[in-house]
Design a protein around this motif. Structure first.
Motif, PDB file in Angstrom:
ATOM      1  N   PRO A   1     -15.766  35.260  46.135  1.00  0.00           N
ATOM      2  CA  PRO A   1     -15.466  35.850  44.818  1.00  0.00           C
ATOM      3  C   PRO A   1     -16.665  36.508  44.156  1.00  0.00           C
ATOM      4  CG  PRO A   1     -15.493  33.440  44.711  1.00  0.00           C
ATOM      5  CD  PRO A   1     -15.514  33.818  46.157  1.00  0.00           C
ATOM      6  N   ALA A   2     -17.878  36.015  44.418  1.00  0.00           N
ATOM      7  CA  ALA A   2     -19.071  36.582  43.778  1.00  0.00           C
ATOM      8  C   ALA A   2     -19.221  38.061  44.103  1.00  0.00           C
ATOM      9  CB  ALA A   2     -20.312  35.815  44.197  1.00  0.00           C
ATOM     10  N   ALA A   3     -18.755  38.475  45.292  1.00  0.00           N
ATOM     11  CA  ALA A   3     -18.902  39.868  45.704  1.00  0.00           C
ATOM     12  C   ALA A   3     -18.056  40.802  44.838  1.00  0.00           C
ATOM     13  CB  ALA A   3     -18.493  40.022  47.164  1.00  0.00           C
ATOM     14  N   ALA A   4     -17.032  40.257  44.179  1.00  0.00           N
ATOM     15  CA  ALA A   4     -16.141  41.097  43.370  1.00  0.00           C
ATOM     16  C   ALA A   4     -16.475  41.057  41.886  1.00  0.00           C
ATOM     17  CB  ALA A   4     -14.689  40.644  43.574  1.00  0.00           C
ATOM     18  N   LEU A   5     -17.478  40.279  41.497  1.00  0.00           N
ATOM     19  CA  LEU A   5     -17.768  40.081  40.079  1.00  0.00           C
ATOM     20  C   LEU A   5     -18.842  41.050  39.593  1.00  0.00           C
ATOM     21  CD1 LEU A   5     -17.796  36.170  40.058  1.00  0.00           C
ATOM     22  CD2 LEU A   5     -15.932  37.709  39.381  1.00  0.00           C
ATOM     23  N   TRP A   6     -18.598  41.665  38.456  1.00  0.00           N
ATOM     24  CA  TRP A   6     -19.547  42.607  37.849  1.00  0.00           C
ATOM     25  C   TRP A   6     -20.677  41.833  37.189  1.00  0.00           C
ATOM     26  CZ3 TRP A   6     -20.851  44.175  32.687  1.00  0.00           C
ATOM     27  CH2 TRP A   6     -21.493  45.427  32.609  1.00  0.00           C
ATOM     28  N   ASP A   7     -21.926  42.303  37.353  1.00  0.00           N
ATOM     29  CA  ASP A   7     -23.078  41.522  36.875  1.00  0.00           C
ATOM     30  C   ASP A   7     -24.121  42.375  36.148  1.00  0.00           C
ATOM     31  OD1 ASP A   7     -24.089  42.998  38.945  1.00  0.00           O
ATOM     32  OD2 ASP A   7     -24.949  41.307  40.040  1.00  0.00           O
ATOM     33  N   LYS A   8     -23.689  43.503  35.582  1.00  0.00           N
ATOM     34  CA  LYS A   8     -24.647  44.423  34.950  1.00  0.00           C
ATOM     35  C   LYS A   8     -24.723  44.241  33.431  1.00  0.00           C
ATOM     36  CE  LYS A   8     -25.589  46.617  38.831  1.00  0.00           C
ATOM     37  NZ  LYS A   8     -24.710  45.853  39.744  1.00  0.00           N
ATOM     38  N   HIS A   9     -24.353  43.072  32.936  1.00  0.00           N
ATOM     39  CA  HIS A   9     -24.361  42.816  31.497  1.00  0.00           C
ATOM     40  C   HIS A   9     -25.734  43.084  30.887  1.00  0.00           C
ATOM     41  CE1 HIS A   9     -21.178  40.369  33.311  1.00  0.00           C
ATOM     42  NE2 HIS A   9     -20.551  40.345  32.141  1.00  0.00           N
TER      43      HIS A   9
ATOM     44  N   ARG B   1     -24.678  36.980  33.998  1.00  0.00           N
ATOM     45  CA  ARG B   1     -25.239  37.467  35.261  1.00  0.00           C
ATOM     46  C   ARG B   1     -25.435  36.324  36.247  1.00  0.00           C
ATOM     47  NH1 ARG B   1     -29.673  37.601  38.047  1.00  0.00           N
ATOM     48  NH2 ARG B   1     -30.719  36.266  36.527  1.00  0.00           N
ATOM     49  N   ARG B   2     -25.996  35.217  35.768  1.00  0.00           N
ATOM     50  CA  ARG B   2     -26.220  34.077  36.655  1.00  0.00           C
ATOM     51  C   ARG B   2     -24.901  33.515  37.179  1.00  0.00           C
ATOM     52  NH1 ARG B   2     -30.261  32.348  32.812  1.00  0.00           N
ATOM     53  NH2 ARG B   2     -28.760  30.823  31.987  1.00  0.00           N
ATOM     54  N   ALA B   3     -23.907  33.429  36.299  1.00  0.00           N
ATOM     55  CA  ALA B   3     -22.614  32.901  36.727  1.00  0.00           C
ATOM     56  C   ALA B   3     -21.951  33.818  37.747  1.00  0.00           C
ATOM     57  CB  ALA B   3     -21.699  32.711  35.512  1.00  0.00           C
ATOM     58  N   ALA B   4     -22.084  35.134  37.544  1.00  0.00           N
ATOM     59  CA  ALA B   4     -21.508  36.092  38.497  1.00  0.00           C
ATOM     60  C   ALA B   4     -22.171  35.968  39.857  1.00  0.00           C
ATOM     61  CB  ALA B   4     -21.647  37.508  37.956  1.00  0.00           C
ATOM     62  N   HIS B   5     -23.492  35.829  39.869  1.00  0.00           N
ATOM     63  CA  HIS B   5     -24.214  35.715  41.140  1.00  0.00           C
ATOM     64  C   HIS B   5     -23.857  34.441  41.889  1.00  0.00           C
ATOM     65  CE1 HIS B   5     -27.697  38.726  40.196  1.00  0.00           C
ATOM     66  NE2 HIS B   5     -26.505  39.282  40.183  1.00  0.00           N
ATOM     67  N   SER B   6     -23.584  33.376  41.132  1.00  0.00           N
ATOM     68  CA  SER B   6     -23.260  32.105  41.777  1.00  0.00           C
ATOM     69  C   SER B   6     -21.783  32.007  42.143  1.00  0.00           C
ATOM     70  CB  SER B   6     -23.632  30.944  40.850  1.00  0.00           C
ATOM     71  OG  SER B   6     -22.796  30.926  39.699  1.00  0.00           O
ATOM     72  N   GLY B   7     -20.980  32.929  41.619  1.00  0.00           N
ATOM     73  CA  GLY B   7     -19.545  32.874  41.875  1.00  0.00           C
ATOM     74  C   GLY B   7     -18.836  31.829  41.044  1.00  0.00           C
TER      75      GLY B   7
ATOM     76  N   LEU C   1     -16.677  31.127  38.617  1.00  0.00           N
ATOM     77  CA  LEU C   1     -15.687  31.953  37.922  1.00  0.00           C
ATOM     78  C   LEU C   1     -15.376  31.439  36.521  1.00  0.00           C
ATOM     79  CD1 LEU C   1     -13.862  34.392  38.145  1.00  0.00           C
ATOM     80  CD2 LEU C   1     -12.143  32.940  39.230  1.00  0.00           C
ATOM     81  N   GLU C   2     -15.085  30.159  36.390  1.00  0.00           N
ATOM     82  CA  GLU C   2     -14.713  29.620  35.080  1.00  0.00           C
ATOM     83  C   GLU C   2     -15.868  29.729  34.089  1.00  0.00           C
ATOM     84  OE1 GLU C   2     -12.550  25.639  33.191  1.00  0.00           O
ATOM     85  OE2 GLU C   2     -12.750  25.879  35.371  1.00  0.00           O
ATOM     86  N   VAL C   3     -17.085  29.493  34.573  1.00  0.00           N
ATOM     87  CA  VAL C   3     -18.256  29.629  33.707  1.00  0.00           C
ATOM     88  C   VAL C   3     -18.441  31.094  33.300  1.00  0.00           C
ATOM     89  CG1 VAL C   3     -20.766  29.363  33.584  1.00  0.00           C
ATOM     90  CG2 VAL C   3     -19.378  27.626  34.728  1.00  0.00           C
ATOM     91  N   LEU C   4     -18.294  31.988  34.265  1.00  0.00           N
ATOM     92  CA  LEU C   4     -18.458  33.413  33.981  1.00  0.00           C
ATOM     93  C   LEU C   4     -17.465  33.890  32.928  1.00  0.00           C
ATOM     94  CD1 LEU C   4     -19.467  36.294  34.444  1.00  0.00           C
ATOM     95  CD2 LEU C   4     -17.874  36.450  36.379  1.00  0.00           C
ATOM     96  N   ILE C   5     -16.219  33.468  33.024  1.00  0.00           N
ATOM     97  CA  ILE C   5     -15.206  33.945  32.088  1.00  0.00           C
ATOM     98  C   ILE C   5     -15.599  33.611  30.654  1.00  0.00           C
ATOM     99  CG2 ILE C   5     -12.821  33.632  31.306  1.00  0.00           C
ATOM    100  CD1 ILE C   5     -12.075  33.251  34.273  1.00  0.00           C
ATOM    101  N   GLY C   6     -16.061  32.384  30.440  1.00  0.00           N
ATOM    102  CA  GLY C   6     -16.464  31.992  29.100  1.00  0.00           C
ATOM    103  C   GLY C   6     -17.604  32.838  28.571  1.00  0.00           C
ATOM    104  N   TYR C   7     -18.642  33.022  29.376  1.00  0.00           N
ATOM    105  CA  TYR C   7     -19.791  33.812  28.938  1.00  0.00           C
ATOM    106  C   TYR C   7     -19.436  35.287  28.814  1.00  0.00           C
ATOM    107  CZ  TYR C   7     -22.938  29.841  29.547  1.00  0.00           C
ATOM    108  OH  TYR C   7     -23.565  28.638  29.432  1.00  0.00           O
TER     109      TYR C   7
END
Length: 222
Positions: free
Chosen positions: A181-189, A125-131, A133-139
């Motif tokens: 990019p953050a606007a397109a990332l899902w963050d409801k984990h 969620r934090r990675a998605a909000h910050s945009g 991308l590489e961090v978000l993919i891993g998590y």
């Protein structure tokens, strides 16, 4: 990465090379359409050709690469229609996973794993909000692997992981070009973990439907 280290087997090198190349593709450093040979990768990682060839064949079987006759391998190029097909497949497997979790509960001994899933959810969620991308993919990949692992069926977990990786292979180049990019990332984990924990079937269905629709709506803008 060197093949001369003591105790490093060919299978270990094969997996290390496959993991390293997968990370390069997911980070966008090997964009779709990039071509390379076994020799080039072997020289890059200072290993023999055999584990490299095996790693590239493995990644081809997973849908990340494709063989190019007489030229080596190429990072697979997915279309928007391919992505829609991935979402449909993802939707079907997620429906089965969550129906099983809500109706039958988690596999025995899953309490500790659920704690880890919740932690991954917050990190994603934090990675998605910050945009990031590489961090978000891993998590995100760890989140879905661990969450699907709650059903205790490795075939389901591996199938979903493969689809998730392919979704990211398609998405990364588009997201990297997006101004926000953050606007397109899902963050409801986190919301999904809460609903699973409560065994709230309706909430789970609503969140998963929203997740899949989010992907389809984004694809429609490309």
């Amino acid at each position: 990465m060197s093949g001369s280290g003591g105790g490093v087997t060919r299978n270990t090198l094969r997996q290390q090379i496959a993991d390293a190349l997968r990370d390069e593709v997911l980070a966008g450093r090997l964009p779709p359409g990039t071509e390379f040979t076994v020799k080039q990768i072997a020289e890059q990682y200072e290993v023999s050709a055999t584990p490299v060839r095996e790693a590239l064949v493995d990644l081809s079987a997973q849908g990340l690469l494709e063989s190019v006759q007489h030229r080596g391998f190429r990072v697979r190029v997915y279309t928007v229609d391919d992505f829609r097909g991935m979402i449909e497949a993802r939707m079907l497997i997620l429906d089965g996973i969550f129906r099983r979790l809500v109706e039958c509960g988690t596999a025995p001994g899953s309490a500790e794993l659920l704690v880890s899933v919740r932690r991954r959810a917050e990190e994603a969620r934090r990675a998605a909000h910050s945009g990031s991308l590489e961090v978000l993919i891993g998590y995100d990949l760890r989140f879905w692997r661990e969450l699907s692992g709650l059903v205790g069926n490795t075939y389901i977990t591996e199938f979903l992981h493969r689809i998730r990786v392919q979704c990211w292979v398609f998405s990364v180049p588009h997201l990297q070009r997006a101004p926000q990019p953050a606007a397109a990332l899902w963050d409801k984990h986190g919301e999904l973990v809460d609903a699973v924990t409560r065994a709230d079937a309706e909430a789970v269905r609503s969140i998963v439907r929203g997740y899949n629709q989010h992907g389809l709506d984004w694809a429609a803008t490309l």
